[in-house]
Design a protein around this motif. Structure first.
Motif, PDB file in Angstrom:
ATOM      1  N   TYR A   1     -29.765 -10.446  27.001  1.00  0.00           N
ATOM      2  CA  TYR A   1     -29.238 -11.464  26.408  1.00  0.00           C
ATOM      3  C   TYR A   1     -27.723 -11.796  26.904  1.00  0.00           C
ATOM      4  N   GLY A   2     -26.822 -11.435  27.194  1.00  0.00           N
ATOM      5  CA  GLY A   2     -25.582 -11.263  28.089  1.00  0.00           C
ATOM      6  C   GLY A   2     -25.477 -11.574  29.608  1.00  0.00           C
ATOM      7  N   MET A   3     -25.159 -12.763  29.692  1.00  0.00           N
ATOM      8  CA  MET A   3     -25.626 -12.571  31.365  1.00  0.00           C
ATOM      9  C   MET A   3     -24.195 -12.395  31.562  1.00  0.00           C
ATOM     10  N   PRO A   4     -23.992 -11.300  32.753  1.00  0.00           N
ATOM     11  CA  PRO A   4     -22.665 -11.548  33.167  1.00  0.00           C
ATOM     12  C   PRO A   4     -21.751 -12.608  34.212  1.00  0.00           C
ATOM     13  N   PHE A   5     -20.583 -12.284  34.390  1.00  0.00           N
ATOM     14  CA  PHE A   5     -20.399 -14.155  34.492  1.00  0.00           C
ATOM     15  C   PHE A   5     -19.024 -13.593  35.152  1.00  0.00           C
ATOM     16  N   ALA A   6     -18.179 -12.713  35.284  1.00  0.00           N
ATOM     17  CA  ALA A   6     -17.236 -12.091  36.143  1.00  0.00           C
ATOM     18  C   ALA A   6     -17.297 -10.684  36.039  1.00  0.00           C
ATOM     19  N   SER A   7     -16.619  -9.664  36.743  1.00  0.00           N
ATOM     20  CA  SER A   7     -16.460  -8.264  36.658  1.00  0.00           C
ATOM     21  C   SER A   7     -15.586  -7.987  37.319  1.00  0.00           C
ATOM     22  N   SER A   8     -15.122  -7.095  36.954  1.00  0.00           N
ATOM     23  CA  SER A   8     -13.742  -5.677  37.553  1.00  0.00           C
ATOM     24  C   SER A   8     -13.679  -5.046  37.384  1.00  0.00           C
ATOM     25  N   THR A   9     -13.227  -4.261  38.313  1.00  0.00           N
ATOM     26  CA  THR A   9     -12.573  -2.713  38.326  1.00  0.00           C
ATOM     27  C   THR A   9     -11.389  -2.442  38.372  1.00  0.00           C
TER      28      THR A   9
ATOM     29  N   MET B   1     -13.358   2.895  35.142  1.00  0.00           N
ATOM     30  CA  MET B   1     -14.228   1.586  34.070  1.00  0.00           C
ATOM     31  C   MET B   1     -14.198   0.456  34.636  1.00  0.00           C
ATOM     32  N   GLY B   2     -15.844  -0.477  34.778  1.00  0.00           N
ATOM     33  CA  GLY B   2     -15.814  -1.750  34.868  1.00  0.00           C
ATOM     34  C   GLY B   2     -15.778  -2.681  33.903  1.00  0.00           C
ATOM     35  N   VAL B   3     -15.299  -4.133  34.288  1.00  0.00           N
ATOM     36  CA  VAL B   3     -15.548  -5.028  32.941  1.00  0.00           C
ATOM     37  C   VAL B   3     -16.541  -5.738  33.294  1.00  0.00           C
ATOM     38  N   ALA B   4     -17.195  -6.545  32.531  1.00  0.00           N
ATOM     39  CA  ALA B   4     -18.168  -7.857  32.860  1.00  0.00           C
ATOM     40  C   ALA B   4     -17.347  -9.073  31.060  1.00  0.00           C
ATOM     41  N   ASP B   5     -17.460  -9.792  31.896  1.00  0.00           N
ATOM     42  CA  ASP B   5     -17.371 -10.754  30.919  1.00  0.00           C
ATOM     43  C   ASP B   5     -18.758 -11.586  30.945  1.00  0.00           C
TER      44      ASP B   5
ATOM     45  N   ASP C   1     -18.790  -7.401  53.543  1.00  0.00           N
ATOM     46  CA  ASP C   1     -19.142  -7.887  55.138  1.00  0.00           C
ATOM     47  C   ASP C   1     -18.225  -8.965  55.430  1.00  0.00           C
ATOM     48  N   ASP C   2     -17.344  -9.494  54.436  1.00  0.00           N
ATOM     49  CA  ASP C   2     -16.473 -10.767  54.779  1.00  0.00           C
ATOM     50  C   ASP C   2     -14.999 -10.128  54.922  1.00  0.00           C
ATOM     51  N   LYS C   3     -15.122 -10.608  55.967  1.00  0.00           N
ATOM     52  CA  LYS C   3     -12.849 -10.017  56.147  1.00  0.00           C
ATOM     53  C   LYS C   3     -11.970 -10.825  55.460  1.00  0.00           C
ATOM     54  N   ARG C   4     -12.562 -12.177  55.272  1.00  0.00           N
ATOM     55  CA  ARG C   4     -11.526 -12.587  54.222  1.00  0.00           C
ATOM     56  C   ARG C   4     -11.429 -12.247  52.508  1.00  0.00           C
ATOM     57  N   ASP C   5     -12.619 -11.319  52.099  1.00  0.00           N
ATOM     58  CA  ASP C   5     -12.496 -10.168  51.329  1.00  0.00           C
ATOM     59  C   ASP C   5     -12.119  -8.809  50.857  1.00  0.00           C
ATOM     60  N   GLN C   6     -11.837  -8.653  52.223  1.00  0.00           N
ATOM     61  CA  GLN C   6     -11.352  -7.251  52.398  1.00  0.00           C
ATOM     62  C   GLN C   6      -9.904  -6.689  51.049  1.00  0.00           C
ATOM     63  N   LYS C   7      -9.632  -7.758  51.088  1.00  0.00           N
ATOM     64  CA  LYS C   7      -8.460  -7.125  49.336  1.00  0.00           C
ATOM     65  C   LYS C   7      -9.332  -6.741  48.358  1.00  0.00           C
ATOM     66  N   LEU C   8     -10.039  -6.885  48.433  1.00  0.00           N
ATOM     67  CA  LEU C   8     -11.158  -7.076  47.060  1.00  0.00           C
ATOM     68  C   LEU C   8     -12.065  -5.618  47.623  1.00  0.00           C
ATOM     69  N   SER C   9     -11.883  -4.849  48.675  1.00  0.00           N
ATOM     70  CA  SER C   9     -13.053  -3.732  48.689  1.00  0.00           C
ATOM     71  C   SER C   9     -13.158  -2.937  48.505  1.00  0.00           C
ATOM     72  N   GLN C  10     -12.310  -2.191  48.337  1.00  0.00           N
ATOM     73  CA  GLN C  10     -12.010  -1.069  47.250  1.00  0.00           C
ATOM     74  C   GLN C  10     -12.301  -0.883  46.312  1.00  0.00           C
ATOM     75  N   PHE C  11     -11.849  -2.444  45.296  1.00  0.00           N
ATOM     76  CA  PHE C  11     -12.658  -2.608  43.715  1.00  0.00           C
ATOM     77  C   PHE C  11     -13.890  -3.043  44.338  1.00  0.00           C
ATOM     78  N   LEU C  12     -14.279  -3.283  45.194  1.00  0.00           N
ATOM     79  CA  LEU C  12     -16.210  -3.783  44.987  1.00  0.00           C
ATOM     80  C   LEU C  12     -16.725  -2.343  45.234  1.00  0.00           C
ATOM     81  N   GLY C  13     -16.240  -1.831  45.826  1.00  0.00           N
ATOM     82  CA  GLY C  13     -17.000  -0.270  46.631  1.00  0.00           C
ATOM     83  C   GLY C  13     -16.944   0.140  44.848  1.00  0.00           C
ATOM     84  N   GLU C  14     -15.734   0.744  44.116  1.00  0.00           N
ATOM     85  CA  GLU C  14     -16.059   1.387  42.773  1.00  0.00           C
ATOM     86  C   GLU C  14     -17.012   0.764  42.026  1.00  0.00           C
ATOM     87  N   LEU C  15     -17.380  -0.514  41.871  1.00  0.00           N
ATOM     88  CA  LEU C  15     -18.558  -1.016  40.917  1.00  0.00           C
ATOM     89  C   LEU C  15     -19.853  -0.160  40.698  1.00  0.00           C
ATOM     90  N   PRO C  16     -20.660   0.096  41.368  1.00  0.00           N
ATOM     91  CA  PRO C  16     -21.482   0.782  41.544  1.00  0.00           C
ATOM     92  C   PRO C  16     -21.328   2.031  40.855  1.00  0.00           C
TER      93      PRO C  16
END
Length: 416
Positions: A136-144, A297-301, A350-365
């Motif tokens: 019922y809940g569709m994730p909209f934004a997430s962070s670690t 910890m991961g968080v989703a809205d 894969d996008d160099k523009r987003d490298q600042k978020l890569s470590q957070f992205l790597g923790e998400l799985p």
């Protein structure tokens, strides 16, 4: 002729009714209530939604989208009142969905989304959106969360970022000896105490629930974690002059951007805040007892759609548009958040523009989320916000505090 005229008039009336949104017509106005992720009028989420809605309306004549954006302090209460008053919005993008799902007020994701869109959600986020195995809940934004440290302060003290609790304590002692106001910021005030609590529970090898989803707030590991915080961090004067029970995350973040904090747990938004103030910082995974924590910890809205107005098809069209790769990426990049879909996550990785978020992205799985699928969670979370700070105070008793919270959680769960 009179009969023909009447028939023509009737046809004309039917056309007019269809244009005004009669049965079977797409001519409707959808109401969306959403949270504001901006930190100023210049980047308010209202601007994002207005632009997205205009693009959708251009492609879908006859469907209008009216979006009202409120601060996080107000948005959940606004939606709750609208629902209680019998005027539920078509959609709400807020912090919790399970109580509305449990009372039968929501469409399921399967009711609304096309198969490619629904299957594109990151699996752990889709699972967290389920009640009784139905999403019922569709994730909209997430962070670690990661441990932020002030590079300037660490360099001056000759320190390296910690990987264990003992190293974190040693670094904090060294920073304190050099006059750093807050060696480690421990925000256990009511604003977001449930987040700091969960991060430390995970680093100690436990969490809010066990492997089968039963509350385990007073597990031996959690008691040991809070005894360490009380005795080895707070008790050593390493958390600054404000008692953790009185320190909110916003205050801790502000102190970090002033250069007054050596270390604290933070989410991606803190990067932007610190950079604006010229603070040099680094990020590392949360330390554990003997090495980096197994998970963070991961968080989703959440996005949800209410049944009351019956606009299932139109809502589905709009949400398919919302969750397109482009729109998910646009939102994530605007507010330094992580995408909730596989396609957007792969592009960001894969996008160099987003490298600042890569470590957070790597923790998400490997991240763990709050037990948001439990309708008791809102009540349990409120109790944690009220009480957990006292566990690490001068007269605190971690075992007793966690025990009270456990009993309250069990009672809330059994009351469902």
């Amino acid at each position: 002729m009179t009969g023909l005229t009447a028939a023509v008039a009737a046809l004309g009336m039917a056309a007019t009714l269809a244009a005004c949104g009669g049965p079977g017509s797409d001519d409707v106005t959808l109401k969306l209530v959403a949270a504001d992720y901006g930190d100023s009028p210049a980047n308010s989420s209202q601007k994002y939604w207005d632009k997205l809605s205009a693009a959708f309306e251009k492609k879908n004549p006859g469907i209008k989208v009216d979006v009202s954006v409120y601060s996080w302090n107000d948005v959940d209460a606004k939606v709750k009142k609208m629902v209680a008053d019998g005027h539920a919005p078509d959609m709400a993008q807020i912090g919790a969905y399970s109580d509305y799902a449990a009372s039968g007020k929501l469409y399921s994701a399967n009711d609304l989304l096309s198969i490619p869109v629904q299957s594109d959600f990151l699996p752990q986020l889709a699972d967290a959106g389920e009640v009784s195995r139905v999403q019922y809940g569709m994730p909209f934004a997430s962070s670690t969360r990661l441990l932020f440290y002030n590079k300037t302060l660490f360099d001056k003290a000759g320190l390296t970022p910690p990987q264990t609790w003992d190293q974190l304590q040693a670094d904090a002692k060294a920073l304190k000896a050099r006059g750093v106001k807050i060696p480690y910021a421990l925000p256990l005030g009511r604003e977001e105490a449930q987040a700091e609590t969960m991060m430390w529970m995970l680093s100690g090898g436990s969490g809010y629930t066990d492997d089968v989803g039963t509350y385990s707030i007073d597990s031996p590991q959690n008691v040991k974690t809070f005894e360490w915080l009380k005795n080895d961090l707070v008790g050593q004067g390493l958390t600054g002059p404000t008692p953790p029970a009185k320190l909110d995350r916003a205050q801790a973040f502000a102190a970090f951007t002033r250069g007054d904090v050596g270390m604290l747990n933070g989410h991606p938004t803190l990067m932007q805040m610190a950079a604006k103030k010229g603070v040099r910082f680094g990020t590392v995974p949360m330390p554990g007892i003997h090495g980096r924590a197994r998970s963070t910890m991961g968080v989703a809205d959440w996005m949800m759609a209410f049944r009351q107005n019956g606009h299932k098809d139109q809502v589905g069209k709009f949400l398919d548009f919302v969750y397109s790769e482009k729109n998910v990426l646009d939102f994530s990049r605007e507010y330094d958040l992580l995408p909730v879909t596989n396609s957007a996550s792969d592009t960001m990785a894969d996008d160099k523009r987003d490298q600042k978020l890569s470590q957070f992205l790597g923790e998400l799985p490997n991240s763990q989320l709050y037990p948001v699928g439990k309708t008791s969670w809102a009540q349990v979370s409120a109790g944690i916000k009220r009480e957990i700070g006292s566990a690490v105070g001068p007269n605190g008793n971690p075992g007793a505090t966690l025990g009270r919270l456990q009993r309250s959680a069990d009672a809330a769960e059994n009351a469902e």
